[in-house]
Design a protein around this motif. Sequence first.
Motif, PDB file in Angstrom:
ATOM      1  N   GLU A   1       0.839  -1.201   0.000  1.00  0.00           N
ATOM      2  CA  GLU A   1       0.000   0.000   0.000  1.00  0.00           C
ATOM      3  C   GLU A   1       0.878   1.257   0.000  1.00  0.00           C
ATOM      4  O   GLU A   1       0.648   2.192  -0.764  1.00  0.00           O
ATOM      5  CB  GLU A   1      -0.915  -0.032   1.231  1.00  0.00           C
ATOM      6  CG  GLU A   1      -2.032   0.980   1.185  1.00  0.00           C
ATOM      7  CD  GLU A   1      -2.906   0.920   2.448  1.00  0.00           C
ATOM      8  OE1 GLU A   1      -3.832   1.718   2.547  1.00  0.00           O
ATOM      9  OE2 GLU A   1      -2.619   0.064   3.336  1.00  0.00           O
ATOM     10  N   ARG A   2       1.893   1.243   0.857  1.00  0.00           N
ATOM     11  CA  ARG A   2       2.772   2.415   0.939  1.00  0.00           C
ATOM     12  C   ARG A   2       3.572   2.581  -0.360  1.00  0.00           C
ATOM     13  O   ARG A   2       3.720   3.696  -0.869  1.00  0.00           O
ATOM     14  CB  ARG A   2       3.724   2.289   2.139  1.00  0.00           C
ATOM     15  CG  ARG A   2       4.650   3.472   2.267  1.00  0.00           C
ATOM     16  CD  ARG A   2       5.278   3.666   3.644  1.00  0.00           C
ATOM     17  NE  ARG A   2       6.052   4.893   3.644  1.00  0.00           N
ATOM     18  CZ  ARG A   2       5.549   6.103   3.876  1.00  0.00           C
ATOM     19  NH1 ARG A   2       4.278   6.222   4.186  1.00  0.00           N
ATOM     20  NH2 ARG A   2       6.317   7.174   3.811  1.00  0.00           N
ATOM     21  N   ALA A   3       4.072   1.478  -0.877  1.00  0.00           N
ATOM     22  CA  ALA A   3       4.851   1.546  -2.124  1.00  0.00           C
ATOM     23  C   ALA A   3       4.001   2.120  -3.260  1.00  0.00           C
ATOM     24  O   ALA A   3       4.480   2.939  -4.054  1.00  0.00           O
ATOM     25  CB  ALA A   3       5.373   0.163  -2.500  1.00  0.00           C
ATOM     26  N   LEU A   4       2.749   1.714  -3.316  1.00  0.00           N
ATOM     27  CA  LEU A   4       1.876   2.201  -4.397  1.00  0.00           C
ATOM     28  C   LEU A   4       1.578   3.688  -4.223  1.00  0.00           C
ATOM     29  O   LEU A   4       1.582   4.452  -5.193  1.00  0.00           O
ATOM     30  CB  LEU A   4       0.569   1.395  -4.432  1.00  0.00           C
ATOM     31  CG  LEU A   4       0.705  -0.067  -4.841  1.00  0.00           C
ATOM     32  CD1 LEU A   4      -0.656  -0.775  -4.773  1.00  0.00           C
ATOM     33  CD2 LEU A   4       1.293  -0.197  -6.251  1.00  0.00           C
ATOM     34  N   ALA A   5       1.326   4.096  -2.991  1.00  0.00           N
ATOM     35  CA  ALA A   5       1.022   5.511  -2.751  1.00  0.00           C
ATOM     36  C   ALA A   5       2.233   6.383  -3.086  1.00  0.00           C
ATOM     37  O   ALA A   5       2.096   7.446  -3.700  1.00  0.00           O
ATOM     38  CB  ALA A   5       0.607   5.705  -1.295  1.00  0.00           C
TER      39      ALA A   5
END
Lengths: 525, 525
Positions: free
Chosen positions: B433-437
């Motif tokens: 999730e963090r990588a995508l954001a």
Amino acid sequence: MAQTRRQFLQQVGITGGAGVMYSAMGAIGLAGVAETPAYAAPTRMELNGRGKHVVILGAGIAGLTSAYELGKAGYKVTLLEARKRPGGRNWTVRGGTEEKDLHGNTQRAKFSSGQYMNAGPARIPQHHVTLDYCRELGVAIEPFVNQNADAYLYREGTTALSSKPIRHRTAKADVYGYVSELLAKATDQGALDSALTATDKDALITFLRSFGSIGTKEEGFKYTGTSGRRGYEVEPGAGLEGGTTAAPYGLSDVLASGVGNYFSFEFGWDQAMMMFQPVGGMDRIPYAFEQAIGREKIQYGAQVLGLRNTTEGVTVTYSTGSRPRELKADYAICTLPPHIAATIPSNLPTDIVGALQYARPTNAGKIGIEYSRRWWELDHRIYGGITNSNLDLVNMWYPSTGFHSDRGTMIGYYNTGANATAYGALTPAARLERALAQGAKIHGDVYTKDVKAAFSVDWAGTEHSRAAWVGWTSQTDGVYAKLLDATGNIYFAGDHLSHAIAWQHGAMVSARATVTALHTRVTSR
Amino acid sequence: MAQTRRQFLQQVGITGGAGVMYSAMGAIGLAGVAETPAYAAPTRMELNGRGKHVVILGAGIAGLTSAYELGKAGYKVTLLEARKRPGGRNWTVRGGTEEKDLHGNTQRAKFSSGQYMNAGPARIPQHHVTLDYCRELGVAIEPFVNQNADAYLYREGTTALSSKPIRHRTAKADVYGYVSELLAKATDQGALDSALTATDKDALITFLRSFGSIGTKEEGFKYTGTSGRRGYEVEPGAGLEGGTTAAPYGLSDVLASGVGNYFSFEFGWDQAMMMFQPVGGMDRIPYAFEQAIGREKIQYGAQVLGLRNTTEGVTVTYSTGSRPRELKADYAICTLPPHIAATIPSNLPTDIVGALQYARPTNAGKIGIEYSRRWWELDHRIYGGITNSNLDLVNMWYPSTGFHSDRGTMIGYYNTGANATAYGALTPAARLERALAQGAKIHGDVYTKDVKAAFSVDWAGTEHSRAAWVGWTSQTDGVYAKLLDATGNIYFAGDHLSHAIAWQHGAMVSARATVTALHTRVTSR
């Protein structure tokens, strides 16, 4: 919102191809660089049964692209091609390829199975529509090595570093090191205070210390070449072996050598890595076009003898070796090299023939040399890339494919203009002999051993091309522009009618522009 | 003379491998850079029946290389490996790969067939012996794209160019342009007259005009960004479209942005292109070693419980899940990570255990994200390479393989130290999730769409490794050096015992050094 934007992108992507996608992304602030201008291929729906017959002169990349795009929309197309193969200057030479040149030399390539040379175009930048056609036509691609830190720079001459192969990485480390040292000193001493704020100066010196691997202010910003960037005399290894570096070349020697003057090649819009090539040879593209267009639409061995606008359309006279034939169609697209098109009997107006004659043919030459041993990997630790020199061979290319296999085909020279013509004037055997003698200056005797086969091309001496590409004295003085509009029912297309001359991309975008103009005319009637 | 030199080269090449060939070529003035120090593999002839049994702890690259080289010469080897696979940190994650980490997370990769991520080492420079083993073991290689002019630089912050993806080519053009303008002006104005002769100055200005694409002296050596190197708003195209360039970013903005501080990565000894990867995943190397060594020589799932020097040799205690077993051999080579080796009960002297403890574990993290659409090619026109940022994801890698196919696996973050540990502390779902954001800041919403599968690794939290690699406070203070000699019958090997830490090359040259030391001892008896 997110979904809406995505839907929008998909929508324009679907109707317009990658080009439109780019422009759209630029418009909404996503992409840093806008790419190819939008192209909307003609569709069957637009054509709506108004199919016309278009005869296309030349089955090079411009002709094939034209035929492919028109054919998709339902046009009847006929391609007339003087050669026995598609592609024109997109020509891959393999074992068995036979060619008689205009000098009277006949070569029959003896390359081993799987070995080849791309005699014409050989590399594709990421942003060229050539890659879009590869994707669309199912032509597999692989990286083309256009830059390699371990390839050499070689300058014959009388400076301290002349006649000495220097690795790109070594040259870069030394040039960037000294440039950084000099600019850091000048900046620190206030020489640029009229151009730089104190903040600018700090940021610049931070950059230069990283870029040049130079010392601190206390160390006089000195470049000492110890970072390893220039290579090692003994590599860092096991245990206590931290690597041994050699002292950098001297500042004056580096500057006098001129090795830095090649660096900007790698920054070029069309040359910066990554670059690609079709797996198995550049001619995979024309053969894929041929299949998509339909082999039966192409008349090979057809020499154009005449081209006339008529009240109904066009009439093309051509020969396939026996008596002349006549072909009538609604429109013609002439993709022949302009200096050749100018010699074809026609009823084109004088100013149009003059515009064709305005093109200045440029020569280029290449030799492919197959070795039965990949000495560049084994002995020089070079895996693909370009060695550049001021010898008459100019550029040597190590193969971008077949790594670690038992043989490979180098490009022993790729040169242009007078250098190409000088090699072209030699017999093929003498070209090879000269290429080997010159290349051995850089690579040592290994360069002359294990030679299995060779094939050379002199584009000025190649029938149906008679040049590698053409230039224009001006593309804005109104002469060149005359070829961009239809003359009656006759259109022109080719890389020479673009700002990407000598690239397949240029031929493709020119063909697309011509197809668009023709289609707009047909559908607006 | 020529033939003699070649015979000499062949001779040393045959007995010593590529490394010797290089040194020899350096010595006779052919090669610009000496490569790996010479390595002479042990031979059966030298061993002459004095075969000894060597137990090797760890089937990572150092262990596999040791076993392979010893096995070729006739040594009996036994490899004990705690994992169920060879390679250690050389680990390729594919669909079905399952791993429970030390945080308690269990991941099972759902990558599609043919998709993978190299969780550990992922690239090989031309000069590393890793490529020699690929050749020798028949592991096919392909280019790894470590540099791409169309990938982005992204710096979050408050400068004018912050939080804006900038293509590498654009950053380079502007930085090199301004640097050239500044240095040309300073040089021309005499600010460097104490360092440069008149000839130097002329040569430097010639270089800067090419390097920075700057104006003439009459034009004030001004950088105007019109060369096309930085990219186009509208590409050069058909007809009259010569391309539209945007004005360069301002000098102060470019300097403040810090975009230039990444450039030197590409000049590094170990990072400059060309780089390579095995076709199909980095673990093709350990599996090829396994096959060459013999699968039956490797005991998988074997956790080492104890290691003792004895008067006859060594005794290793290990467990395969049931009760402990004991293995006696003549020698041991311990290739376990030093911080793990230090925890194994043994009779090693205190100073040796202290030397093992001296190693400082470093963390690194990676996430592989499979997309069912190659948006980086389709929407951003990026074919492989690295986007570098000051976000906590630091580096993003576009895949170097599968160009133009229907899916691909990116490395969404590759970071080290605190950044890696911060991601590692999250659940795998939260990491994604963090990588995508974060990645969407650079690539837009497309980055969050079409995600098919993901797998993340936190090396500090990975059993049997507990670090990505180790560092040493010093490699010259005598502590590290204690691990380079045998302690009784126990040897050590691994990338940590080299000056190529975190590279397979380091593990291989360390293994070779250890094998050489052991073999010399055996054969000199």
